[in-house]
Enzyme design. Structure first.
Site, PDB file in Angstrom:
ATOM      1  N   GLY A  42      29.161 -59.201 -91.152  1.00  0.00           N
ATOM      2  CA  GLY A  42      28.754 -59.468 -89.771  1.00  0.00           C
ATOM      3  C   GLY A  42      29.604 -58.727 -88.767  1.00  0.00           C
ATOM      4  N   GLY A  81      29.822 -58.581 -97.116  1.00  0.00           N
ATOM      5  CA  GLY A  81      28.829 -59.613 -97.394  1.00  0.00           C
ATOM      6  C   GLY A  81      28.220 -59.494 -98.778  1.00  0.00           C
ATOM      7  NE  ARG A  87      34.710 -62.193 -96.982  1.00  0.00           N
ATOM      8  CZ  ARG A  87      33.670 -62.826 -96.466  1.00  0.00           C
ATOM      9  NH1 ARG A  87      33.595 -64.142 -96.535  1.00  0.00           N
ATOM     10  NH2 ARG A  87      32.699 -62.158 -95.872  1.00  0.00           N
ATOM     11  CE  LYS A 141      16.004 -65.940 -92.205  1.00  0.00           C
ATOM     12  NZ  LYS A 141      16.501 -67.071 -91.389  1.00  0.00           N
TER      13      LYS A 141
END
Length: 403
Positions: free
Chosen positions: A384, A360, A37, A202
């Site tokens: 995200g 991510g 990043r 998830k």
């Protein structure tokens, strides 16, 4: 939205340019374990500094609770930015206090400073509009121009992302311009076949994007911990694997919709299981085996897609003209459970299509597993943010730059 090229054409010499970056890097103590990043914002910072701007870089890191916390200091990121720039970078030990004011005031043309973690001030993430605006006002006092280049934060309605651009002339940096261009290729006039590979733990984190992609993708490949909720929805036992029982009705609906709409929704045919979760630090060999997805032993944890699934998914990706991959296929941090993620990554490398790694953990996996980043069409810095864009949501940070 106006871009940094337009700003540079107008001239920035002697101007204080506030760059909202995303320096939210993973740390082991004070050691940065992945500087991707930081490297992503380099083109914007370099261009501004070389044009004579006084560059003020700001970011969040982690989730401190609105007050200083040494564990979340941006000091290591500031030091690494200096190393990559090959120049000294000043560091302010606060966000809008005496140190920030003095540090910015002391900047010469072409020099760079980094402010301490924005989330050390409660106004950054406050849900109170007045408190957020007040913090944005204090940040605005440190600058003449705003450049948004923290793509990983544009889905947050935070003071430095959403409120501050409205208080200064504002432009998109190179990273945000690139990310938006890539996402448009995934949502507008997409080259087909369009294949999406989704993993991660998830299923609830991915339901909205699956809902949107069922009308756009040709194939959706499911892996990671979320696959076990899909397998359970098909009536298979999943042992002690991660399972979100409350999401099964939604998953059943998506399986039915995929069939009606002619979208291939592909699930694992085999999985790698183990009696327990591995020690990710030691990385010592573990007891594990590949079993058919419909024959998972009771009490065993599914920790990766199996070799037959890896081959299946590689075949489903082989003819893709466009690929979006978000989420690892297994616990890639341990060598016993990294093969599924490697198989998908290698399939993207081998593809002749436009391949996007959706930030991510997927981006971390690519680097951890030793793949050449240049072998992919694009590696996003914001998982995200990418997902919410694909879901069709309005991202506050992008809306502010367009305003």
């Amino acid at each position: 939205m106006k871009t940094i090229d337009e700003l540079l054409a107008e001239g920035v010499a002697g101007k204080r340019v506030f760059v909202r970056a995303d320096l939210n890097v993973p740390l082991a103590g004070t050691t940065i374990t992945d500087d991707g990043r930081i490297r992503a914002v380099l083109p914007t910072v370099k261009a501004l500094a070389e044009a004579g701007a006084r560059v003020v870089v700001a970011s969040h890191l982690g989730r401190p609770k609105g007050a200083p916390d040494p564990a979340f200091s941006l000091a290591p990121a500031a030091a690494r930015l200096g190393e990559l720039l090959g120049a000294d970078v000043a560091f302010a030990t606060d966000t809008v206090g005496d140190s920030a004011t003095a540090t910015v005031a002391g900047l010469a043309d072409g020099r760079v400073a980094v402010l301490e973690n924005l989330r050390f001030n409660a106004g950054e993430t406050s849900k109170d509009d007045a408190e957020r605006a007040a913090f944005a006002d204090r940040l605005a006092a440190l600058a003449d121009v705003y450049v948004g280049d923290g793509f990983g934060a544009v889905h947050r309605g935070h003071a430095s992302v959403y409120d501050l651009p409205g208080k200064l002339p504002h432009y998109a940096g190179y990273l945000i311009a690139t990310e938006v261009g890539v996402l448009k290729k995934l949502t507008e006039d997409v080259a087909r076949p369009y294949v999406v590979a989704l993993g991660g733990s998830k299923v609830s984190d991915k339901l909205a994007v699956i809902d949107e992609l069922l009308g756009k993708a040709d194939r959706i490949l499911i892996g990671g911990g979320m696959a076990f909720t899909f397998l359970k929805a098909q009536g298979h036992e999943v042992g002690a694997s991660l399972l979100q029982e409350d999401q099964i009705p939604a998953v059943i609906e998506y399986l039915e919709r995929a069939e009606k709409q002619g979208v291939e929704l592909v699930l694992p045919v085999d999985v790698v299981v183990s009696p327990g979760f591995p020690d990710l630090k030691a990385k010592a060999p573990t007891e594990h085996a590949a079993v058919d997805a419909d024959k998972m032993p009771e009490g065993q944890l599914g920790l990766d897609i199996g070799p037959k699934t890896g081959e299946l998914y590689a075949g489903k990706l082989a003819d893709a003209a466009t690929v979006f991959w978000n989420g690892p296929m297994g616990v890639f941090e341990h060598p016993d459970y990294a093969e599924g993620t490697k198989a998908v990554a290698q399939a993207l490398v081998d593809s002749d299509g436009f391949t996007v790694v959706g930030g991510g953990d997927s981006a971390a996996a690519v680097r951890t597993l030793g793949f050449d980043e240049n072998a992919f069409g694009h590696i996003s810095t914001g998982g995200g943010a990418s997902l919410e864009y694909l879901e069709g949501k309005t991202l506050p940070g992008l809306a502010a730059l367009e305003g």
